[in-house]
Design a protein around this motif. Structure first.
Motif, PDB file in Angstrom:
ATOM      1  N   ARG A 136       0.775  -1.291  -0.157  1.00  0.00           N
ATOM      2  CA  ARG A 136      -0.131  -0.137  -0.045  1.00  0.00           C
ATOM      3  C   ARG A 136       0.919   1.359  -0.028  1.00  0.00           C
ATOM      4  NH1 ARG A 136      -5.631  -0.608   2.884  1.00  0.00           N
ATOM      5  NH2 ARG A 136      -5.140   1.353   3.701  1.00  0.00           N
ATOM      6  N   MET A 137       2.207   1.335   0.472  1.00  0.00           N
ATOM      7  CA  MET A 137       2.740   2.503   0.647  1.00  0.00           C
ATOM      8  C   MET A 137       3.971   2.568  -0.511  1.00  0.00           C
ATOM      9  SD  MET A 137       1.543   3.804   3.174  1.00  0.00           S
ATOM     10  CE  MET A 137       2.468   5.331   3.216  1.00  0.00           C
ATOM     11  N   VAL A 138       3.857   1.942  -1.491  1.00  0.00           N
ATOM     12  CA  VAL A 138       4.740   1.675  -2.924  1.00  0.00           C
ATOM     13  C   VAL A 138       4.001   2.686  -3.885  1.00  0.00           C
ATOM     14  CG1 VAL A 138       6.031   0.398  -4.189  1.00  0.00           C
ATOM     15  CG2 VAL A 138       5.712  -0.427  -2.320  1.00  0.00           C
ATOM     16  N   THR A 139       4.589   3.695  -4.149  1.00  0.00           N
ATOM     17  CA  THR A 139       3.910   4.368  -5.468  1.00  0.00           C
ATOM     18  C   THR A 139       5.190   5.265  -6.061  1.00  0.00           C
ATOM     19  OG1 THR A 139       2.063   5.812  -6.033  1.00  0.00           O
ATOM     20  CG2 THR A 139       3.265   6.655  -3.941  1.00  0.00           C
ATOM     21  N   MET A 140       4.638   5.604  -7.289  1.00  0.00           N
ATOM     22  CA  MET A 140       5.706   6.430  -7.917  1.00  0.00           C
ATOM     23  C   MET A 140       7.049   5.810  -8.340  1.00  0.00           C
ATOM     24  SD  MET A 140       4.515   9.967  -6.070  1.00  0.00           S
ATOM     25  CE  MET A 140       5.711  11.066  -6.904  1.00  0.00           C
ATOM     26  N   GLN A 141       7.157   4.556  -8.287  1.00  0.00           N
ATOM     27  CA  GLN A 141       8.502   3.647  -8.557  1.00  0.00           C
ATOM     28  C   GLN A 141       8.459   3.061  -9.837  1.00  0.00           C
ATOM     29  OE1 GLN A 141      10.819   4.089  -5.848  1.00  0.00           O
ATOM     30  NE2 GLN A 141       9.304   5.417  -5.165  1.00  0.00           N
ATOM     31  N   ASN A 142       9.737   2.895 -10.252  1.00  0.00           N
ATOM     32  CA  ASN A 142       9.890   1.991 -11.439  1.00  0.00           C
ATOM     33  C   ASN A 142      10.653   0.702 -10.955  1.00  0.00           C
ATOM     34  OD1 ASN A 142      10.059   1.181 -14.108  1.00  0.00           O
ATOM     35  ND2 ASN A 142      12.310   1.409 -14.151  1.00  0.00           N
ATOM     36  N   LEU A 143      10.012  -0.366 -10.772  1.00  0.00           N
ATOM     37  CA  LEU A 143      10.290  -1.504 -10.086  1.00  0.00           C
ATOM     38  C   LEU A 143      11.361  -2.651 -10.884  1.00  0.00           C
ATOM     39  CD1 LEU A 143       7.176  -1.565  -7.872  1.00  0.00           C
ATOM     40  CD2 LEU A 143       9.366  -0.806  -7.003  1.00  0.00           C
ATOM     41  N   TYR A 144      12.429  -2.855 -10.973  1.00  0.00           N
ATOM     42  CA  TYR A 144      13.092  -3.695 -11.827  1.00  0.00           C
ATOM     43  C   TYR A 144      12.472  -5.097 -11.294  1.00  0.00           C
ATOM     44  CZ  TYR A 144      15.926   0.196 -13.658  1.00  0.00           C
ATOM     45  OH  TYR A 144      16.201   1.238 -14.006  1.00  0.00           O
ATOM     46  N   HIS A 145      12.265  -5.822 -12.414  1.00  0.00           N
ATOM     47  CA  HIS A 145      11.897  -7.204 -12.232  1.00  0.00           C
ATOM     48  C   HIS A 145      12.632  -7.898 -13.050  1.00  0.00           C
ATOM     49  CE1 HIS A 145       9.202 -10.803 -12.202  1.00  0.00           C
ATOM     50  NE2 HIS A 145       9.351 -10.743 -10.997  1.00  0.00           N
ATOM     51  N   ASP A 146      13.778  -8.335 -13.140  1.00  0.00           N
ATOM     52  CA  ASP A 146      14.721  -8.831 -14.097  1.00  0.00           C
ATOM     53  C   ASP A 146      15.779  -9.643 -13.521  1.00  0.00           C
ATOM     54  OD1 ASP A 146      16.495  -6.994 -12.892  1.00  0.00           O
ATOM     55  OD2 ASP A 146      16.618  -5.486 -14.352  1.00  0.00           O
ATOM     56  N   GLY A 147      15.664 -10.288 -12.690  1.00  0.00           N
ATOM     57  CA  GLY A 147      16.660 -11.103 -12.065  1.00  0.00           C
ATOM     58  C   GLY A 147      18.044 -10.629 -11.816  1.00  0.00           C
ATOM     59  N   GLY A 148      18.174  -9.314 -11.680  1.00  0.00           N
ATOM     60  CA  GLY A 148      19.310  -8.520 -11.280  1.00  0.00           C
ATOM     61  C   GLY A 148      20.126  -8.039 -12.212  1.00  0.00           C
ATOM     62  N   PHE A 149      19.530  -8.129 -13.625  1.00  0.00           N
ATOM     63  CA  PHE A 149      20.122  -7.582 -14.776  1.00  0.00           C
ATOM     64  C   PHE A 149      20.562  -6.227 -14.519  1.00  0.00           C
ATOM     65  CE2 PHE A 149      20.164  -5.610 -18.850  1.00  0.00           C
ATOM     66  CZ  PHE A 149      20.942  -6.259 -19.741  1.00  0.00           C
ATOM     67  N   SER A 150      19.507  -5.389 -14.084  1.00  0.00           N
ATOM     68  CA  SER A 150      19.827  -3.922 -14.114  1.00  0.00           C
ATOM     69  C   SER A 150      20.953  -3.571 -13.248  1.00  0.00           C
ATOM     70  CB  SER A 150      18.344  -3.253 -13.710  1.00  0.00           C
ATOM     71  OG  SER A 150      17.947  -3.884 -12.519  1.00  0.00           O
ATOM     72  N   SER A 151      21.300  -4.238 -12.281  1.00  0.00           N
ATOM     73  CA  SER A 151      22.425  -3.933 -11.518  1.00  0.00           C
ATOM     74  C   SER A 151      24.084  -4.425 -11.795  1.00  0.00           C
ATOM     75  CB  SER A 151      22.233  -4.633 -10.131  1.00  0.00           C
ATOM     76  OG  SER A 151      21.298  -3.738  -9.412  1.00  0.00           O
ATOM     77  N   MET A 152      23.839  -5.341 -12.855  1.00  0.00           N
ATOM     78  CA  MET A 152      25.120  -5.991 -13.445  1.00  0.00           C
ATOM     79  C   MET A 152      25.740  -4.865 -14.373  1.00  0.00           C
ATOM     80  SD  MET A 152      25.263  -8.860 -12.054  1.00  0.00           S
ATOM     81  CE  MET A 152      26.665  -9.621 -13.135  1.00  0.00           C
ATOM     82  N   GLY A 153      27.158  -5.120 -14.170  1.00  0.00           N
ATOM     83  CA  GLY A 153      27.826  -4.429 -15.266  1.00  0.00           C
ATOM     84  C   GLY A 153      28.751  -5.550 -16.098  1.00  0.00           C
ATOM     85  N   MET A 154      29.126  -6.478 -15.703  1.00  0.00           N
ATOM     86  CA  MET A 154      29.587  -7.730 -16.535  1.00  0.00           C
ATOM     87  C   MET A 154      29.460  -9.049 -15.593  1.00  0.00           C
ATOM     88  SD  MET A 154      30.748  -9.327 -19.099  1.00  0.00           S
ATOM     89  CE  MET A 154      30.918  -7.858 -20.089  1.00  0.00           C
ATOM     90  N   ASN A 155      29.161 -10.142 -16.273  1.00  0.00           N
ATOM     91  CA  ASN A 155      29.122 -11.243 -15.780  1.00  0.00           C
ATOM     92  C   ASN A 155      29.965 -12.432 -16.368  1.00  0.00           C
ATOM     93  OD1 ASN A 155      28.203 -13.987 -14.827  1.00  0.00           O
ATOM     94  ND2 ASN A 155      26.104 -13.344 -14.578  1.00  0.00           N
ATOM     95  N   PRO A 156      31.025 -12.880 -15.462  1.00  0.00           N
ATOM     96  CA  PRO A 156      31.960 -13.788 -16.134  1.00  0.00           C
ATOM     97  C   PRO A 156      31.457 -14.918 -17.017  1.00  0.00           C
ATOM     98  CG  PRO A 156      32.314 -13.236 -13.709  1.00  0.00           C
ATOM     99  CD  PRO A 156      30.945 -12.826 -14.061  1.00  0.00           C
ATOM    100  N   ALA A 157      30.086 -15.181 -16.740  1.00  0.00           N
ATOM    101  CA  ALA A 157      29.529 -16.183 -17.520  1.00  0.00           C
ATOM    102  C   ALA A 157      29.604 -15.699 -19.025  1.00  0.00           C
ATOM    103  CB  ALA A 157      27.976 -16.508 -17.021  1.00  0.00           C
ATOM    104  N   ILE A 158      29.510 -14.535 -19.354  1.00  0.00           N
ATOM    105  CA  ILE A 158      29.587 -14.117 -20.710  1.00  0.00           C
ATOM    106  C   ILE A 158      31.195 -14.175 -21.304  1.00  0.00           C
ATOM    107  CG2 ILE A 158      29.110 -11.869 -21.986  1.00  0.00           C
ATOM    108  CD1 ILE A 158      26.662 -13.004 -20.906  1.00  0.00           C
ATOM    109  N   LEU A 159      32.025 -13.799 -20.351  1.00  0.00           N
ATOM    110  CA  LEU A 159      33.229 -13.821 -20.771  1.00  0.00           C
ATOM    111  C   LEU A 159      33.887 -15.213 -21.174  1.00  0.00           C
ATOM    112  CD1 LEU A 159      34.910 -11.106 -18.368  1.00  0.00           C
ATOM    113  CD2 LEU A 159      34.133 -10.767 -20.678  1.00  0.00           C
ATOM    114  N   ASP A 160      33.218 -16.217 -20.037  1.00  0.00           N
ATOM    115  CA  ASP A 160      33.759 -17.496 -20.360  1.00  0.00           C
ATOM    116  C   ASP A 160      33.236 -18.112 -21.671  1.00  0.00           C
ATOM    117  OD1 ASP A 160      34.862 -17.505 -17.878  1.00  0.00           O
ATOM    118  OD2 ASP A 160      33.249 -18.339 -16.900  1.00  0.00           O
ATOM    119  N   LYS A 161      32.207 -17.734 -22.090  1.00  0.00           N
ATOM    120  CA  LYS A 161      31.475 -18.226 -23.440  1.00  0.00           C
ATOM    121  C   LYS A 161      32.543 -17.701 -24.534  1.00  0.00           C
ATOM    122  CE  LYS A 161      27.314 -18.286 -26.223  1.00  0.00           C
ATOM    123  NZ  LYS A 161      26.215 -17.763 -26.614  1.00  0.00           N
TER     124      LYS A 161
END
Length: 267
Positions: free
Chosen positions: A242-267
Protein backbone atom coordinates in the motif's frame (compact mmCIF):
# COMPACT_ATOMS: atom_id res chain seq x y z
CA UNK A 1 -3.13 -22.65 -5.60
CA UNK A 2 -3.93 -19.06 -4.67
CA UNK A 3 -3.61 -17.36 -1.30
CA UNK A 4 -6.63 -15.03 -1.61
CA UNK A 5 -4.37 -11.96 -1.81
CA UNK A 6 -6.98 -10.19 -3.94
CA UNK A 7 -10.13 -11.52 -2.32
CA UNK A 8 -12.95 -9.03 -2.80
CA UNK A 9 -10.96 -6.87 -5.22
CA UNK A 10 -11.96 -5.84 -8.74
CA UNK A 11 -9.74 -4.95 -11.66
CA UNK A 12 -9.27 -4.22 -15.35
CA UNK A 13 -6.55 -5.91 -17.41
CA UNK A 14 -5.40 -4.27 -20.66
CA UNK A 15 -3.44 -6.11 -23.31
CA UNK A 16 -4.08 -9.85 -23.14
CA UNK A 17 -3.63 -11.23 -26.64
CA UNK A 18 -2.73 -14.91 -26.31
CA UNK A 19 -1.37 -17.29 -23.69
CA UNK A 20 2.14 -15.89 -24.16
CA UNK A 21 1.03 -12.41 -23.05
CA UNK A 22 2.07 -11.13 -19.66
CA UNK A 23 -1.40 -9.59 -19.32
CA UNK A 24 -2.90 -13.06 -19.90
CA UNK A 25 -0.83 -14.49 -17.06
CA UNK A 26 -1.71 -11.57 -14.77
CA UNK A 27 -5.42 -12.05 -15.47
CA UNK A 28 -5.21 -15.75 -14.60
CA UNK A 29 -3.28 -15.07 -11.37
CA UNK A 30 -5.60 -12.23 -10.33
CA UNK A 31 -8.68 -14.46 -10.57
CA UNK A 32 -6.83 -17.30 -8.87
CA UNK A 33 -6.13 -14.90 -5.99
CA UNK A 34 -9.82 -14.04 -5.62
CA UNK A 35 -10.32 -11.00 -7.85
CA UNK A 36 -13.09 -10.29 -10.33
CA UNK A 37 -11.92 -8.67 -13.54
CA UNK A 38 -12.85 -7.35 -16.94
CA UNK A 39 -10.55 -7.74 -19.93
CA UNK A 40 -9.91 -5.25 -22.70
CA UNK A 41 -7.89 -4.78 -25.84
CA UNK A 42 -8.15 -2.84 -29.09
CA UNK A 43 -10.76 -4.19 -31.53
CA UNK A 44 -8.04 -5.22 -34.02
CA UNK A 45 -6.21 -7.15 -31.29
CA UNK A 46 -9.44 -8.87 -30.30
CA UNK A 47 -9.80 -10.15 -33.84
CA UNK A 48 -6.18 -11.38 -33.95
CA UNK A 49 -5.89 -12.92 -30.49
CA UNK A 50 -7.65 -15.46 -28.31
CA UNK A 51 -8.85 -13.22 -25.50
CA UNK A 52 -12.38 -14.65 -25.56
CA UNK A 53 -10.95 -18.04 -24.60
CA UNK A 54 -9.31 -16.44 -21.58
CA UNK A 55 -12.52 -14.62 -20.66
CA UNK A 56 -14.53 -17.83 -20.83
CA UNK A 57 -12.06 -19.65 -18.59
CA UNK A 58 -12.11 -16.85 -16.00
CA UNK A 59 -15.81 -16.00 -16.14
CA UNK A 60 -14.82 -12.47 -17.17
CA UNK A 61 -16.30 -10.11 -19.72
CA UNK A 62 -14.35 -8.60 -22.62
CA UNK A 63 -14.95 -4.92 -23.37
CA UNK A 64 -13.31 -3.69 -26.60
CA UNK A 65 -11.50 -0.37 -26.23
CA UNK A 66 -8.92 1.60 -28.16
CA UNK A 67 -6.76 2.88 -25.30
CA UNK A 68 -5.92 6.02 -27.30
CA UNK A 69 -9.63 6.98 -27.43
CA UNK A 70 -11.03 8.83 -24.41
CA UNK A 71 -14.54 7.92 -25.52
CA UNK A 72 -13.65 4.22 -25.60
CA UNK A 73 -11.99 4.47 -22.20
CA UNK A 74 -15.02 6.15 -20.65
CA UNK A 75 -17.17 3.33 -21.99
CA UNK A 76 -14.74 0.69 -20.74
CA UNK A 77 -14.55 2.12 -17.24
CA UNK A 78 -18.28 2.75 -16.94
CA UNK A 79 -19.17 -0.74 -18.15
CA UNK A 80 -16.53 -2.33 -15.91
CA UNK A 81 -17.99 -0.59 -12.86
CA UNK A 82 -21.45 -1.74 -13.89
CA UNK A 83 -20.33 -5.36 -14.38
CA UNK A 84 -18.10 -5.53 -11.31
CA UNK A 85 -20.38 -3.62 -8.98
CA UNK A 86 -18.51 -0.40 -8.42
CA UNK A 87 -15.08 1.23 -8.73
CA UNK A 88 -12.10 -1.06 -9.31
CA UNK A 89 -9.08 -1.70 -7.10
CA UNK A 90 -6.43 -2.28 -9.76
CA UNK A 91 -5.65 -1.67 -13.42
CA UNK A 92 -2.88 -3.21 -15.52
CA UNK A 93 -1.65 -1.32 -18.60
CA UNK A 94 0.20 -3.84 -20.77
CA UNK A 95 0.21 -2.10 -24.14
CA UNK A 96 3.00 -1.39 -26.59
CA UNK A 97 3.33 -1.01 -30.35
CA UNK A 98 5.80 0.53 -32.81
CA UNK A 99 5.09 0.67 -36.53
CA UNK A 100 8.73 1.68 -37.10
CA UNK A 101 9.91 -1.50 -35.40
CA UNK A 102 7.40 -3.63 -37.29
CA UNK A 103 8.58 -2.17 -40.59
CA UNK A 104 12.29 -2.40 -39.65
CA UNK A 105 12.89 1.34 -39.94
CA UNK A 106 16.40 2.24 -38.70
CA UNK A 107 16.39 4.47 -35.62
CA UNK A 108 18.15 7.28 -37.51
CA UNK A 109 15.53 7.20 -40.29
CA UNK A 110 12.28 7.00 -38.30
CA UNK A 111 8.94 7.94 -39.78
CA UNK A 112 7.73 10.66 -37.40
CA UNK A 113 4.03 10.11 -37.91
CA UNK A 114 4.62 6.46 -36.96
CA UNK A 115 6.65 7.64 -33.98
CA UNK A 116 3.74 9.75 -32.77
CA UNK A 117 1.50 6.70 -33.07
CA UNK A 118 4.02 4.70 -31.03
CA UNK A 119 3.99 7.29 -28.26
CA UNK A 120 0.19 7.53 -28.27
CA UNK A 121 -0.37 3.77 -28.07
CA UNK A 122 2.54 2.80 -25.83
CA UNK A 123 2.71 5.70 -23.36
CA UNK A 124 0.17 8.50 -23.74
CA UNK A 125 -2.59 5.90 -23.49
CA UNK A 126 -1.42 5.28 -19.91
CA UNK A 127 -2.06 8.91 -19.03
CA UNK A 128 -5.43 8.76 -20.80
CA UNK A 129 -6.45 5.67 -18.81
CA UNK A 130 -5.54 7.34 -15.52
CA UNK A 131 -7.04 10.72 -16.36
CA UNK A 132 -10.31 9.13 -17.45
CA UNK A 133 -10.41 6.84 -14.42
CA UNK A 134 -9.82 9.75 -12.05
CA UNK A 135 -12.52 11.82 -13.74
CA UNK A 136 -15.03 8.99 -13.36
CA UNK A 137 -13.94 8.13 -9.79
CA UNK A 138 -13.41 4.63 -11.16
CA UNK A 139 -10.70 3.52 -8.70
CA UNK A 140 -11.17 2.92 -4.98
CA UNK A 141 -8.96 4.44 -2.29
CA UNK A 142 -5.66 2.57 -1.99
CA UNK A 143 -6.11 1.22 -5.52
CA UNK A 144 -3.10 0.15 -7.57
CA UNK A 145 -2.27 1.13 -11.15
CA UNK A 146 0.53 -0.71 -12.96
CA UNK A 147 2.17 -0.41 -16.37
CA UNK A 148 4.80 -2.72 -17.84
CA UNK A 149 8.08 -1.10 -18.86
CA UNK A 150 11.60 -2.07 -19.91
CA UNK A 151 15.16 -1.03 -19.00
CA UNK A 152 15.61 0.56 -22.45
CA UNK A 153 13.98 3.59 -20.79
CA UNK A 154 17.32 4.11 -19.00
CA UNK A 155 19.90 2.38 -21.20
CA UNK A 156 20.61 2.08 -24.91
CA UNK A 157 19.28 -0.95 -26.77
CA UNK A 158 19.66 0.03 -30.44
CA UNK A 159 17.12 -2.37 -31.92
CA UNK A 160 14.40 -1.29 -29.46
CA UNK A 161 14.11 1.95 -31.45
CA UNK A 162 11.69 4.66 -30.27
CA UNK A 163 10.00 2.21 -27.93
CA UNK A 164 12.80 3.23 -25.56
CA UNK A 165 11.52 6.80 -25.44
CA UNK A 166 7.99 5.47 -25.08
CA UNK A 167 8.96 3.54 -21.97
CA UNK A 168 10.77 6.56 -20.54
CA UNK A 169 7.60 8.61 -21.04
CA UNK A 170 5.49 5.84 -19.53
CA UNK A 171 7.64 5.82 -16.39
CA UNK A 172 7.49 9.60 -16.13
CA UNK A 173 3.68 9.52 -16.29
CA UNK A 174 3.68 7.02 -13.41
CA UNK A 175 5.72 9.39 -11.25
CA UNK A 176 3.84 12.55 -12.15
CA UNK A 177 0.30 11.15 -12.12
CA UNK A 178 1.18 9.02 -9.11
CA UNK A 179 1.75 12.17 -7.06
CA UNK A 180 -1.60 13.70 -7.95
CA UNK A 181 -3.59 10.49 -7.43
CA UNK A 182 -1.93 9.72 -4.10
CA UNK A 183 -2.81 13.18 -2.79
CA UNK A 184 -6.38 12.99 -4.10
CA UNK A 185 -7.37 9.45 -3.28
CA UNK A 186 -4.37 7.43 -2.01
CA UNK A 187 -4.17 5.56 -5.32
CA UNK A 188 -0.67 4.28 -6.08
CA UNK A 189 0.92 4.19 -9.53
CA UNK A 190 4.00 2.16 -10.47
CA UNK A 191 5.79 0.65 -13.44
CA UNK A 192 7.48 -2.75 -13.61
CA UNK A 193 10.66 -2.98 -15.69
CA UNK A 194 10.49 -6.59 -16.80
CA UNK A 195 13.13 -8.93 -18.24
CA UNK A 196 13.03 -9.72 -21.96
CA UNK A 197 10.09 -12.12 -22.10
CA UNK A 198 9.02 -14.63 -24.73
CA UNK A 199 5.78 -12.91 -25.70
CA UNK A 200 4.31 -12.55 -29.19
CA UNK A 201 5.16 -8.83 -29.19
CA UNK A 202 8.66 -9.29 -27.75
CA UNK A 203 9.65 -11.83 -30.34
CA UNK A 204 8.81 -9.31 -33.05
CA UNK A 205 11.82 -7.16 -32.10
CA UNK A 206 14.90 -7.66 -34.30
CA UNK A 207 17.52 -9.87 -32.63
CA UNK A 208 15.20 -10.67 -29.73
CA UNK A 209 16.19 -14.32 -29.30
CA UNK A 210 19.91 -13.49 -29.19
CA UNK A 211 19.32 -10.73 -26.67
CA UNK A 212 17.04 -12.94 -24.58
CA UNK A 213 19.91 -15.43 -24.25
CA UNK A 214 22.38 -12.65 -23.44
CA UNK A 215 20.15 -11.18 -20.71
CA UNK A 216 19.55 -14.64 -19.27
CA UNK A 217 23.31 -15.19 -18.91
CA UNK A 218 23.97 -11.69 -17.61
CA UNK A 219 21.27 -11.88 -14.90
CA UNK A 220 22.38 -13.75 -11.74
CA UNK A 221 18.88 -15.23 -11.37
CA UNK A 222 18.22 -15.52 -15.08
CA UNK A 223 15.35 -13.83 -16.89
CA UNK A 224 12.07 -13.39 -15.06
CA UNK A 225 9.27 -15.23 -16.89
CA UNK A 226 5.78 -13.99 -17.68
CA UNK A 227 4.49 -16.13 -14.79
CA UNK A 228 7.04 -14.52 -12.48
CA UNK A 229 5.90 -11.09 -13.64
CA UNK A 230 2.28 -12.01 -12.95
CA UNK A 231 3.16 -13.00 -9.39
CA UNK A 232 4.93 -9.65 -8.88
CA UNK A 233 1.94 -7.75 -10.27
CA UNK A 234 -0.35 -9.54 -7.81
CA UNK A 235 1.76 -8.39 -4.87
CA UNK A 236 1.52 -4.82 -6.15
CA UNK A 237 -2.25 -5.08 -6.51
CA UNK A 238 -2.50 -6.43 -2.96
CA UNK A 239 -2.73 -4.54 0.32
CA UNK A 240 0.79 -5.64 1.23
CA UNK A 241 2.28 -2.87 -0.95
CA UNK A 242 0.00 0.00 0.00
CA UNK A 243 2.89 2.44 0.56
CA UNK A 244 4.69 1.77 -2.72
CA UNK A 245 4.01 4.41 -5.36
CA UNK A 246 5.69 6.47 -8.10
CA UNK A 247 8.35 3.77 -8.52
CA UNK A 248 9.89 2.00 -11.47
CA UNK A 249 10.47 -1.48 -10.06
CA UNK A 250 13.03 -3.72 -11.75
CA UNK A 251 11.91 -7.31 -12.14
CA UNK A 252 14.76 -8.72 -14.16
CA UNK A 253 16.73 -11.29 -12.20
CA UNK A 254 19.35 -8.68 -11.29
CA UNK A 255 20.18 -7.59 -14.87
CA UNK A 256 19.71 -3.89 -14.08
CA UNK A 257 22.45 -3.98 -11.41
CA UNK A 258 25.04 -5.88 -13.44
CA UNK A 259 28.11 -4.48 -15.16
CA UNK A 260 29.62 -7.71 -16.42
CA UNK A 261 29.03 -11.38 -15.66
CA UNK A 262 31.96 -13.81 -15.99
CA UNK A 263 29.55 -16.26 -17.58
CA UNK A 264 29.48 -13.99 -20.65
CA UNK A 265 33.29 -13.78 -20.78
CA UNK A 266 33.68 -17.54 -20.34
CA UNK A 267 31.55 -18.11 -23.41
Amino acid sequence: MGHNLLEGKKGIIFGALDDQSMAWKVAEKAVEEGAKITLTNAPVALRMGQIQELADSLNAEVIPADATSEEDLENLLSKSMEILGGPVDFILHSIGMSVNVRKNKPYTELNYSWMEKTFDVSAISFHKVMQTAMKLNAVNEWGSILALSYIAAQRTFPDYSEMAESKALLESFARSFGYHWAVKNKVRVNTISQSPTMTTAGQGVKGFHEFFDYADKMSPLGNATADDCADYCITLFSDYTRMVTMQNLYHDGGFSSMGMNPAILDK
